[in-house]
Design an enzyme around this catalytic site. Structure first.
Site, PDB file in Angstrom:
ATOM      1  N   ASN A 130      10.383  13.032 -11.173  1.00 23.84           N
ATOM      2  CA  ASN A 130      11.765  12.691 -11.501  1.00 23.84           C
ATOM      3  C   ASN A 130      12.463  13.999 -11.845  1.00 23.84           C
ATOM      4  OD1 ASN A 130      14.136  11.903 -12.771  1.00 23.84           O
ATOM      5  ND2 ASN A 130      13.179  10.271 -13.971  1.00 23.84           N
ATOM      6  N   ARG A 189      12.127  10.456  -7.357  1.00 25.40           N
ATOM      7  CA  ARG A 189      13.412   9.863  -7.678  1.00 25.40           C
ATOM      8  C   ARG A 189      14.467  10.661  -6.925  1.00 25.40           C
ATOM      9  NH1 ARG A 189      17.132  10.780 -12.977  1.00 25.40           N
ATOM     10  NH2 ARG A 189      18.706   9.205 -12.516  1.00 25.40           N
ATOM     11  N   HIS A 200      21.142   5.141 -11.650  1.00 26.38           N
ATOM     12  CA  HIS A 200      20.130   4.616 -12.580  1.00 26.38           C
ATOM     13  C   HIS A 200      19.595   3.260 -12.101  1.00 26.38           C
ATOM     14  CE1 HIS A 200      22.339   6.949 -16.004  1.00 26.38           C
ATOM     15  NE2 HIS A 200      21.285   7.664 -15.613  1.00 26.38           N
ATOM     16  N   ARG A 210      29.258  14.079 -20.054  1.00 33.33           N
ATOM     17  CA  ARG A 210      30.238  13.628 -19.046  1.00 33.33           C
ATOM     18  C   ARG A 210      31.276  12.707 -19.674  1.00 33.33           C
ATOM     19  NH1 ARG A 210      25.558  11.444 -15.182  1.00 33.33           N
ATOM     20  NH2 ARG A 210      24.114  13.044 -15.894  1.00 33.33           N
ATOM     21  N   ASP A 264      23.242  15.177 -28.551  1.00 33.81           N
ATOM     22  CA  ASP A 264      22.069  14.404 -28.947  1.00 33.81           C
ATOM     23  C   ASP A 264      22.465  13.387 -30.020  1.00 33.81           C
ATOM     24  OD1 ASP A 264      19.635  13.509 -30.149  1.00 33.81           O
ATOM     25  OD2 ASP A 264      18.629  15.234 -29.255  1.00 33.81           O
ATOM     26  N   MET A 265      22.261  12.115 -29.715  1.00 29.90           N
ATOM     27  CA  MET A 265      22.698  11.066 -30.631  1.00 29.90           C
ATOM     28  C   MET A 265      22.022  11.171 -31.996  1.00 29.90           C
ATOM     29  SD  MET A 265      24.819   8.659 -31.047  1.00 29.90           S
ATOM     30  CE  MET A 265      25.542   8.156 -29.488  1.00 29.90           C
ATOM     31  N   ARG A 266      20.814  11.720 -32.049  1.00 28.73           N
ATOM     32  CA  ARG A 266      20.145  11.896 -33.359  1.00 28.73           C
ATOM     33  C   ARG A 266      20.963  12.815 -34.258  1.00 28.73           C
ATOM     34  NH1 ARG A 266      14.597  12.931 -30.250  1.00 28.73           N
ATOM     35  NH2 ARG A 266      16.199  13.750 -28.884  1.00 28.73           N
ATOM     36  N   GLU A 291      11.137   4.315 -15.413  1.00 29.10           N
ATOM     37  CA  GLU A 291      11.538   4.633 -14.042  1.00 29.10           C
ATOM     38  C   GLU A 291      10.336   5.118 -13.239  1.00 29.10           C
ATOM     39  OE1 GLU A 291      14.665   7.104 -15.872  1.00 29.10           O
ATOM     40  OE2 GLU A 291      15.981   6.504 -14.239  1.00 29.10           O
TER      41      GLU A 291
END
Ligand SMILES: Nc1ncnc2c1ncn2[C@@H]1O[C@H](COP(=O)(O)OP(=O)(O)O)[C@@H](O)[C@H]1O
Ligand SMILES: CC(=O)OP(=O)(O)O
Ligand SMILES: [Mg+2]
Length: 401
Positions: A10, A94, A183, A244, A285-287, A387
């Site tokens: 991937n 992928r 995706h 994005r 980064d959401m963290r 995936e």
């Protein structure tokens, strides 16, 4: 005995995720990740699951995807699992953009390579990396079948009413402008796994899948088939992502050109790499964003609120598209791990039968699970995506035995 192993690659814009699987039982023999390819210090993390060995990690310079794949091959060799193994049946790749031509996994030949190359302008961050991955793997094992599994394939069932933009038809057709969606391997896997979690066949259920990774997309899946998805011609449309912008008035672009004096390439970079969460608050980064929110950081709070607002709009939109929703499934890095994102996205939607049980939502697990209250009309689920397993399964189904 015929070979039963599949290596899955991937390749992302700056990373390669890989897994080696034994398709007799789908077990993982090794998995790993090469990150920050092309940057000063790249990193590789390799786990030989089959031998029960320790995870190996090292940093160094990995200049490009070709070098990355060679490093992966060397790591695998150290465990006796190298690409020269006679037990390898195929390599599954992928491929992000397959255009309209590829609706199924496809054995790669020169014509397929040429088509993936032709699609580079509509997947500039992804298709070049995918191509290098394929060419390098071909050079290492020219005798093996190499299979492309396309992100776009699952979305080819979208009706024209969802797939077309409302622009001049002749212009759209001449330039193949339509909504392809991405995706798809994840949306397919997760919608199926959600049906399984509910004890139903995929044909019986309508699911809204929210794939929230660094790239993020939503899809509306009716009876196992995709009827709408949030990404479009390229993976730029739709949700707010790590870097994005997702949806915005296309006139922003003309304005930036005319008034801001920016070039096409500068705007492309702005919207794909410097927007979304990182553009709004400096972190993708959401963290990190959650940590800052907890500390009362207003910039991070606004970025979080914009992310959630867009997500909620898509949930409402796909509820309307489907008419009846059996489940909402959260997946990928953010969707699987960020309880506060799940809770905020569904807050205030009780009238739609949507709610999150705070205790269930706080549980951390790598298993598919329900997080809605027992009596809820619509199931809310966390379903880890895989995936690589899906690509391996499709690859082996095509060329195994
Ligand atoms: N514990 C966590 N809490 C919140 N967000 C997380 C957590 N773990 C990972 N993430 C998010 O997941 C993102 C990566 O998701 P992933 O699906 O691996 O994306 P991609 O495949 O696009 O690289 C990270 O950028 C990070 O924001
Ligand atoms: C298509 C896409 O956005 O992929 P990723 O999330 O891996 O960047
Ligand atoms: Mg991803």
């Amino acid at each position: 005995m015929s070979p039963t192993r599949v290596l899955v690659l991937n390749s992302g814009s700056s990373s390669v995720k890989y897994q080696l699987l034994d398709m007799r039982d789908g077990s993982r023999l090794a998995m790993g990740l090469v990150e920050r390819i092309g940057e000063e210090t790249s990193r590789i993390r390799h786990t030989p699951l089959g031998t029960g060995g320790e995870t190996r990690e090292w940093s160094g310079s990995i200049a490009d995807h070709e070098a990355a794949l060679k490093a992966v091959s060397e790591e695998l060799s150290k465990d006796g699992l190298g690409l020269d193994s006679p037990e390898l049946a195929a390599i599954g790749h992928r491929v992000v953009h397959g255009g309209k031509s590829f609706t199924e996994p496809t054995v790669i030949d020169e014509a397929v390579l040429a088509e993936i190359e032709r699609l580079i302008p509509v997947a500039p961050l992804h298709n070049p990396a995918n191509l290098t991955g394929i060419r390098t793997a071909q050079a290492l094992r020219p005798d093996l079948p190499q299979v492309a599994v396309f992100d776009t394939a699952f979305h080819t069932t979208m009706p024209e009413s969802a797939a077309r933009y409302a622009i001049d038809v002749k212009t759209a057709d001449e330039h193949r402008i339509r909504r392809y969606g991405f995706h798809g391997t994840s949306h397919a896997y997760v919608s199926r796994a959600t049906a399984e979690l509910l004890g139903k066949a995929p044909e019986e259920v309508n699911v809204i899948v929210l794939h929230l990774g660094n790239g993020a997309s939503a899809s509306a899946v009716r009876g196992g088939k995709c009827v709408d998805t949030s990404m479009g011609l390229t993976p730029l449309e739709g949700l707010v992502m790590g870097t994005r912008s997702g949806d915005m008035d296309p006139a922003v672009i003309f304005h930036l050109m005319r008034v801001g004096g920016m070039s096409t390439d500068e705007i492309d970079t702005l919207l794909n790499k410097k927007s979304g969460l990182i553009g709004l608050c400096g972190d993708n980064d959401m963290r990190e964003i959650r940590r800052r929110v907890e500390e009362g950081d207003e910039e991070a709070q606004l970025a979080f609120d914009i992310y959630i607002h867009r997500l909620k709009k898509y949930i409402g939109a796909y509820y309307a598209v489907l008419g009846r929703v059996d489940a909402v499934a959260f997946t990928a890095g953010v969707g699987e791990n960020a309880g506060p994102v799940r809770e905020a996205a569904l807050a205030g939607l009780q009238e739609l039968g949507l709610a999150v049980d705070s205790e269930l939502n706080a549980v951390r697990s790598d298993q598919p699970r329900l997080i809605s209250p027992a009596q809820a009309r619509v199931a809310v689920a966390v379903v880890p995506t895989d995936e690589e397993l899906e690509i391996a399964t499709q690859t082996y189904a095509l060329v195994g035995q």
